[in-house]
Structures are given as structure tokens and as C-alpha cells.
Design an enzyme around this catalytic site. Structure first.
Site, PDB file in Angstrom:
ATOM      1  N   ARG A  99       9.214   8.684  -2.804  1.00 41.14           N
ATOM      2  CA  ARG A  99      11.137   8.125  -3.278  1.00 41.14           C
ATOM      3  C   ARG A  99      11.364   7.610  -4.290  1.00 41.14           C
ATOM      4  O   ARG A  99      11.784   8.277  -5.334  1.00 41.14           O
ATOM      5  CB  ARG A  99      11.346   7.365  -2.117  1.00 41.14           C
ATOM      6  N   LYS A 103       1.050  -8.250 -38.750  1.00 45.17           N
ATOM      7  CA  LYS A 103       0.077  -8.347 -37.422  1.00 45.17           C
ATOM      8  C   LYS A 103      -1.547  -9.402 -37.625  1.00 45.17           C
ATOM      9  O   LYS A 103      -1.752  -9.828 -38.462  1.00 45.17           O
ATOM     10  CB  LYS A 103      -0.476  -6.964 -37.353  1.00 45.17           C
ATOM     11  N   TYR A 125       3.627  -5.043 -45.577  1.00 44.49           N
ATOM     12  CA  TYR A 125       2.282  -5.050 -44.583  1.00 44.49           C
ATOM     13  C   TYR A 125       1.423  -6.147 -44.840  1.00 44.49           C
ATOM     14  O   TYR A 125       0.714  -5.531 -46.322  1.00 44.49           O
ATOM     15  CB  TYR A 125       1.798  -3.380 -44.841  1.00 44.49           C
ATOM     16  N   GLY A 185      16.373  -1.231   8.711  1.00 46.66           N
ATOM     17  CA  GLY A 185      16.784  -1.280  10.340  1.00 46.66           C
ATOM     18  C   GLY A 185      17.521  -1.905  10.518  1.00 46.66           C
ATOM     19  O   GLY A 185      17.377  -2.854   9.391  1.00 46.66           O
ATOM     20  N   ALA A 241       2.733  -6.705 -61.109  1.00 47.54           N
ATOM     21  CA  ALA A 241       3.444  -6.165 -60.246  1.00 47.54           C
ATOM     22  C   ALA A 241       2.457  -4.633 -59.996  1.00 47.54           C
ATOM     23  O   ALA A 241       1.596  -4.111 -61.731  1.00 47.54           O
ATOM     24  CB  ALA A 241       5.023  -5.916 -61.132  1.00 47.54           C
ATOM     25  N   ALA A 284       0.897  -1.097   0.151  1.00 47.56           N
ATOM     26  CA  ALA A 284       0.092  -0.148   0.235  1.00 47.56           C
ATOM     27  C   ALA A 284       0.866   1.099  -0.520  1.00 47.56           C
ATOM     28  O   ALA A 284       0.319   1.882  -0.148  1.00 47.56           O
ATOM     29  CB  ALA A 284      -1.283  -0.077   1.917  1.00 47.56           C
ATOM     30  N   ARG A 318      -4.292  -2.684 -63.640  1.00 52.39           N
ATOM     31  CA  ARG A 318      -3.507  -1.934 -64.131  1.00 52.39           C
ATOM     32  C   ARG A 318      -3.993  -1.137 -64.885  1.00 52.39           C
ATOM     33  O   ARG A 318      -4.278  -1.919 -66.405  1.00 52.39           O
ATOM     34  CB  ARG A 318      -1.776  -1.770 -63.307  1.00 52.39           C
ATOM     35  N   ASN A 344      -6.235  -3.870 -45.001  1.00 52.15           N
ATOM     36  CA  ASN A 344      -7.396  -4.610 -44.250  1.00 52.15           C
ATOM     37  C   ASN A 344      -8.134  -4.406 -43.520  1.00 52.15           C
ATOM     38  O   ASN A 344      -9.064  -4.040 -42.758  1.00 52.15           O
ATOM     39  CB  ASN A 344      -6.498  -5.211 -43.207  1.00 52.15           C
ATOM     40  N   GLN A 354      -5.864  -0.470   2.950  1.00 55.46           N
ATOM     41  CA  GLN A 354      -4.952   0.522   3.985  1.00 55.46           C
ATOM     42  C   GLN A 354      -5.480   1.976   3.450  1.00 55.46           C
ATOM     43  O   GLN A 354      -4.976   2.737   2.225  1.00 55.46           O
ATOM     44  CB  GLN A 354      -3.617   0.504   4.066  1.00 55.46           C
TER      45      GLN A 354
HETATM   46  C1  UD1 Z   1      11.372  -1.564   6.113  1.00 52.11           C
HETATM   47  C2  UD1 Z   1      11.260  -1.936   7.035  1.00 52.11           C
HETATM   48  C3  UD1 Z   1      12.708  -1.799   7.406  1.00 52.11           C
HETATM   49  C4  UD1 Z   1      13.280  -2.485   6.761  1.00 52.11           C
HETATM   50  C5  UD1 Z   1      12.992  -2.263   4.701  1.00 52.11           C
HETATM   51  C6  UD1 Z   1      13.113  -3.563   4.285  1.00 52.11           C
HETATM   52  C7  UD1 Z   1       9.767  -0.792   8.817  1.00 52.11           C
HETATM   53  C8  UD1 Z   1       8.849   0.183   9.575  1.00 52.11           C
HETATM   54  N1  UD1 Z   1      10.858  -0.398   8.151  1.00 52.11           N
HETATM   55  O1  UD1 Z   1      11.410  -0.178   6.086  1.00 52.11           O
HETATM   56  O2  UD1 Z   1      13.038  -2.618   8.598  1.00 52.11           O
HETATM   57  O3  UD1 Z   1      15.229  -2.866   7.083  1.00 52.11           O
HETATM   58  O4  UD1 Z   1      11.930  -2.110   5.112  1.00 52.11           O
HETATM   59  O5  UD1 Z   1      13.615  -2.617   2.620  1.00 52.11           O
HETATM   60  O6  UD1 Z   1       8.863  -2.052   8.085  1.00 52.11           O
HETATM   61  N2  UD1 Z   1       3.664  -0.562   3.206  1.00 52.11           N
HETATM   62  C9  UD1 Z   1       2.351  -0.353   3.489  1.00 52.11           C
HETATM   63  N3  UD1 Z   1       1.853   1.400   3.901  1.00 52.11           N
HETATM   64  C10 UD1 Z   1       2.379   1.433   4.604  1.00 52.11           C
HETATM   65  C11 UD1 Z   1       3.946   1.580   4.373  1.00 52.11           C
HETATM   66  C12 UD1 Z   1       4.086   0.687   4.070  1.00 52.11           C
HETATM   67  O7  UD1 Z   1       1.390  -0.870   2.370  1.00 52.11           O
HETATM   68  O8  UD1 Z   1       1.384   2.528   5.662  1.00 52.11           O
HETATM   69  C13 UD1 Z   1       4.326  -1.544   2.557  1.00 52.11           C
HETATM   70  C14 UD1 Z   1       5.565  -0.746   1.227  1.00 52.11           C
HETATM   71  O9  UD1 Z   1       4.408  -0.555   0.105  1.00 52.11           O
HETATM   72  C15 UD1 Z   1       6.551  -1.471   1.299  1.00 52.11           C
HETATM   73  C16 UD1 Z   1       6.720  -1.878   2.625  1.00 52.11           C
HETATM   74  O10 UD1 Z   1       5.469  -2.097   2.923  1.00 52.11           O
HETATM   75  O11 UD1 Z   1       6.289  -1.943  -0.199  1.00 52.11           O
HETATM   76  C17 UD1 Z   1       7.506  -1.289   3.422  1.00 52.11           C
HETATM   77  O12 UD1 Z   1       7.370  -0.357   3.227  1.00 52.11           O
HETATM   78  P1  UD1 Z   1       8.507   1.091   3.029  1.00 52.11           P
HETATM   79  O13 UD1 Z   1       8.114   2.642   3.650  1.00 52.11           O
HETATM   80  O14 UD1 Z   1       9.528   0.603   2.127  1.00 52.11           O
HETATM   81  O15 UD1 Z   1       9.630   0.527   4.706  1.00 52.11           O
HETATM   82  P2  UD1 Z   1      11.765   0.548   4.380  1.00 52.11           P
HETATM   83  O16 UD1 Z   1      11.560   2.623   5.055  1.00 52.11           O
HETATM   84  O17 UD1 Z   1      12.314   0.222   3.118  1.00 52.11           O
HETATM   85 CA    CA Z   2      11.358  -0.385   1.193  1.00 49.80          CA
END
Ligand code: UD1
Ligand code: CA
Length: 474
Positions: free
Chosen positions: A30, A365, A380, A155, A437, A25, A454, A400, A87
Site C-alpha cells: 500500500r 571532511k 577544501y 478495526g 599565494a 513482516a 610558483r 588528499n 514469517q
Molecule cells: C491491523 C488490525 C486492525 C487495527 C490496525 C491498527 C488485524 C487483523 N487488524 O490492521 O484491527 O485497527 O492494525 O493499525 O490485526 N504483519 C505481519 N505479517 C502479516 C500481516 C501483517 O507481520 O502477515 C504486520 C505488518 O508489518 C504490520 C502489522 O502486522 O506492522 C499490521 O498489519 P497491517 O496489514 O498493517 O494491519 P491493518 O490492516 O493496519
Molecule cells: Ca497497519
């Protein structure tokens, strides 16, 4: 060379009784993308599709994907047998899992795998190996970790006396914690009943003001429940992408893995420059792939072909001993020994049977072309059923489309269609017929007939001189 898709058959645990949640979600902030981040592609396949494929390939049948409420494009790639949780606000990974609470409650016995839609290289081997660790330890939560040279953005895994104790997000980490190279992949196994309990205890008391699923580790510790890690020996399995540079790195990693795997299977890729091949493509041994070749989707190529240079194949089936040079082929089937290009375009719905030749600046095609037919230059062929051994001269065009409807052209075996013939569909040309032709064929041509439509040429003696049009070269 590294084996990327290992066949992990021995001592398999069944994953049929577990379920999985995939978080998808997040937005594309970014990535600076209008569409969802999980739709960003690695080797022309959305990251989420990689994750879904690995999840189902590992044998997990009960899967829920968490999507945002405006992501119709995300829903389009989620299979029908997958549950959906929505979500509405993006309030963190913990919050996203809370949205799947109903799904968890209806699968409360046993364990749940949690995956992120932006971590495409998760594979069956990692899922299974982590599950074995999870079961063996009777863990409330097991986290897949890996050691990265560049841990920035992930993380970090905190340990006390060597024992896993918590995950700290980079934003919340101290300088000292940021120096840790063991990272959280975002791949977890949870005991489902524990996860439901832990969801009630997650707070948003952190730098981002988000609900972090990673807090469940410290929560388990606080509850006196065992936690564990599966430290992946293959760092690239855990790689995620948050921005375009990260996406490029994933593409480059995946590209080389696919090429190395194909080389192991006997595919000849003498230079990897500009060669990009889908992970779902199947290519036979002794087929040579030349620079600038892009192979997308579920393309299958037989043995002993030469593809490229500068060619794109998208979802095609190519037989054996086929040669394709500098051409674009989409959703098409090509029989053994066919020759295509340079500069040909096969559009969707084209079938070329064995030994067909399609040459320079030819477009085909939605047509079937019979064995050994030659369409060598500037032609073609659209919406046509062409027999075997037909010869198209230079510049033949099937008309066609009448502006409202498309019509078919039928050409019998062994017909000889001379240069610059227009075939106005619907029209049928019988076996062995010939067109003069420059003929525009509007009526059916019987077998073995000659069709000429022709105006007969007339030569007006001395006309150029008398009209003053003749200019002698100085
Ligand atoms: C997250 C982890 C981090 C880990 C990294 C690995 C957490 C808090 N952090 O960080 O520890 O090292 O992934 O790639 O989990 N998403 C939702 N809803 C939200 C937020 C995110 O569905 O509200 C989904 C995003 O689409 C994505 C995934 O969760 O697929 C991860 O979210 P993202 O914001 O990319 O987390 P990171 O900052 O990469
Ligand atoms: Ca991520």
C-alpha cells in the site's frame, strides 16, 4: 501545551518479567515501496525503530520481532538482543504471531505485549497503563483502543451492553459497525498461555482470507475468559500508517509534537515552516531554529545557538553559541562559538574546535580544525589535522587522494596559508609558516618558513600590442 513524553515514575509496575512481540513482516504494497512498510520513516526514523525504542524504554527486555524472510534491511535495525521469528508468507497478523510460537512457549509464564511495527507512537505510558488494566482485570487479552474522528481503515471495537465483545475489521464490517469510532490500535496485552491456546483456534474465514489476531477477543469470550480495553485518552498514540498519505499525517503529527516539546524546554522556534527535528535530538534553551532547518538522528545542540535558515544537521554535536547558516553538517562535532556558512559542508568525521570559522563554499571532511582557525572561502580541507589560529586564504585545496590512497595533511598552529595554495598530501606544514599565494606545496614546510612554489612573473614590454592582441574599446 501537551506533554508528549510524560515521566510516569509513580507506582511503576516492573515490566522486566514480561515479554513482547513486534510484527514487522508486512510488505510495502500500500506504500508502493520496494522495501518493507515498517522501514518507512517518521521524522527520518523507521517506524519499526520507534516501536523497538518504546518497547525497550518501557523496561521490557525479552522481545521477539517477526520479519519476512527477504527483509535483510529490516533485520539491520533490529538490535542483537532481540529474538527473530520469520514469517515466510504474509497470511495475516494472527499467522505472524503463530511464527513466534517457540518464543511464546519459552516465556509461557506471565504476559506478552503485542505491537505492530507500523504504529510508531506507542509509548511507555500507554504500555504501562494498559498493563495495569490487564493485570487488574485478570484478563486473557486487553486491547488498547482510542476514539478517532476518522476511523477509516482500522478495526472497530464492538461492545454488547457497553462491554467489549469483539473486534471487526473494516473489510468485514457492516455499515452500522463502520460508523463506530472506537478503533483497535493494534497494541495488546495477552496472558501468554491463553494466546498459545487461542492461536490454535484462529481461522481465516473472513473477507481477506487472513488469520486475524483480532479474533482472539471473540475466542476468549467464547472460552469464558475476561477481556478488557484500555481506552487511550490520547488518540494520536495509536495512529498507524498504511499508505503514503497516512505516513505524511504521522510525520506532521510527530513534527509538531517534537517542536512543541522543544519550545516547552526553551528552544526558540519563531516560525515552524520547514523545521523538522528528530525525536532523538537534544537542543539547549535559547537556541534559535530558523525556517528550513532539518535536524536528524541523535544530534545534540547546546544553548544560545542560531541554526538556519536552510540547514541540515545529521548526527552532529554542536556546542554553545554556534551559528550555522544555510549549510549541511554530517556526523561532525562543532565547538563553542563556531561560525559556519553560508553554504558550507561538514562531512563525516569533522571536528571544529571552539571559535572556528568556516565560510562560504567550504568543505571539510574527516579533519580536526583547532581553535579560532579561519577557513573563510572556497576551500577544501580533507583528511587533515589543523592547529589553532591558522588562516586559510580563499581557494586552498588539500589534495588528499592520489587515486589509490588517502593521505593526511598536517598544519601547525598559527600557519598562514595564502590564497590558492594546493597542499599535496602527505605533507606537514610547521607552526607559524606561510605559503605564497598560488603555491603547490609538495614538501614539508619547516616552522616559521615561507614556502613559495610558483614560477616567477615576467612582464614582456608591449607584447600585447606587437602581437596584435590589444583591442581598444570603441
Ligand atoms: C491491523 C488490525 C486492525 C487495527 C490496525 C491498527 C488485524 C487483523 N487488524 O490492521 O484491527 O485497527 O492494525 O493499525 O490485526 N504483519 C505481519 N505479517 C502479516 C500481516 C501483517 O507481520 O502477515 C504486520 C505488518 O508489518 C504490520 C502489522 O502486522 O506492522 C499490521 O498489519 P497491517 O496489514 O498493517 O494491519 P491493518 O490492516 O493496519
Ligand atoms: Ca497497519
Amino acid at each position: 501545551m501537551r506533554q508528549f513524553y510524560p515521566n510516569h515514575q509513580k507506582g511503576r509496575v516492573s515490566l522486566q518479567d514480561v515479554c513482547a512481540i513486534i510484527l514487522a513482516a508486512g510488505d510495502g504494497k500500500r506504500m508502493k515501496s520496494k522495501s518493507s512498510k515498517v522501514l518507512c520513516e517518521v521524522l527520518f526514523k523507521p517506524m519499526l525503530k520507534w516501536v523497538l525504542d518504546s518497547c525497550f524504554a518501557s523496561g521490557i527486555e525479552t522481545v521477539c520481532t517477526v520479519v519476512s524472510d527477504h527483509a535483510k534491511d529490516v533485520l539491520a535495525i533490529v538490535p542483537e538482543n532481540c529474538a527473530i521469528a520469520v514469517q515466510k508468507e504474509r497470511r495475516g497478523t494472527g499467522h505472524a504471531v503463530m511464527m513466534a510460537r517457540e518464543f511464546l512457549e519459552s516465556n509461557v509464564d506471565g504476559d506478552v505485549l503485542l505491537l505492530y511495527g507500523d504504529t510508531p507512537f506507542v509509548d511507555e505510558e500507554t504500555i504501562r497503563a494498559a498493563y495495569e488494566v490487564h493485570r487488574a482485570g485478570g484478563n486473557a487479552v486487553t486491547v488498547v483502543t482510542a476514539d478517532l474522528e476518522q476511523p477509516r481503515g482500522y478495526g472497530r471495537i464492538l461492545r454488547q451492553d457497553g462491554k467489549f465483545s469483539a473486534i471487526v475489521e473494516e473489510k468485514d464490517a457492516t455499515e452500522e459497525q463502520r460508523a463506530i469510532r472506537e478503533i483497535n490500535s493494534g497494541i495488546y496485552w495477552f496472558r501468554t498461555a491463553f494466546l498459545l491456546e487461542a492461536l490454535n483456534r484462529i481461522t481465516c474465514d473472513n473477507a481477506a482470507g487472513e488469520y486475524y489476531i483480532t479474533d482472539t477477543v471473540a475466542i476468549a469470550k467464547g472460552m469464558g475468559q475476561p477481556v478488557g480495553v484500555y481506552r487511550s485518552p490520547r488518540a494520536d498514540v495509536v495512529l498507524g500508517a498504511n499508505d503514503r498519505k497516512g505516513l505524511h499525517q504521522l510525520n506532521e503529527t510527530a513534527r509538531m509534537r517534537v517542536l512543541e516539546k522543544l519550545m516547552d524546554l526553551g528552544v526558540d522556534i519563531p516560525f515552524t515552516d520547514g523545521v523538522v527535528i528528530s525525536p532523538d535530538a537534544v537542543i539547549g534553551a535559547d537556541t534559535r531554529i530558523l525556517p528550513g532547518t532539518v535536524i536528524k538522528g541523535k544530534t545534540r545542540i547546546g544553548e544560545g545557538c542560531e541554526i538556519g535558515p536552510n540547514t541540515e544537521l545529521n548526527n552532529c554535536r554542536i556546542g554553545e553559541g554556534v551559528r550555522v547558516h544555510s549549510s549541511l553538517l554530517e556526523d561532525s562535532t562543532v565547538g563553542d562559538g563556531a561560525r559556519i556558512g553560508p553554504f558550507a559542508h561538514l562531512r563525516p568525521g569533522t571536528t571544529l574546535q571552539a571559535g572556528v570559522k568556516v565560510g562560504n563554499f567550504v568543505e571539510v571532511k574527516n579533519s580536526v580544525v583547532g581553535e579560532k582557525t579561519s577557513i573563510a572561502h572556497l576551500t577544501y580541507i580533507g583528511d587533515s589535522d589543523v592547529g589553532a589560529g591558522v588562516n586559510f586564504g580563499c581557494g586552498v585545496v588539500t589534495a588528499n587522494y592520489d587515486g589509490a590512497k588517502k593521505h593526511r595533511t598536517v598544519v601547525g598552529d598559527g600557519a598562514f596559508i595564502c590564497c590558492n595554495t594546493n597542499l599535496i598530501a602527505p605533507v606537514t606544514l610547521g607552526e607559524g609558516c606561510i605559503t605564497g599565494a598560488g603555491t603547490t606545496v609538495t614538501d614539508d614546510v619547516p616552522p616559521y618558513a615561507l614556502a613559495i612554489g610558483r614560477q616567477r612573473q615576467e612582464n614582456k614590454e608591449n607584447w600585447a600590442k606587437e602581437k596584435g592582441k590589444y583591442r581598444k574599446k570603441q
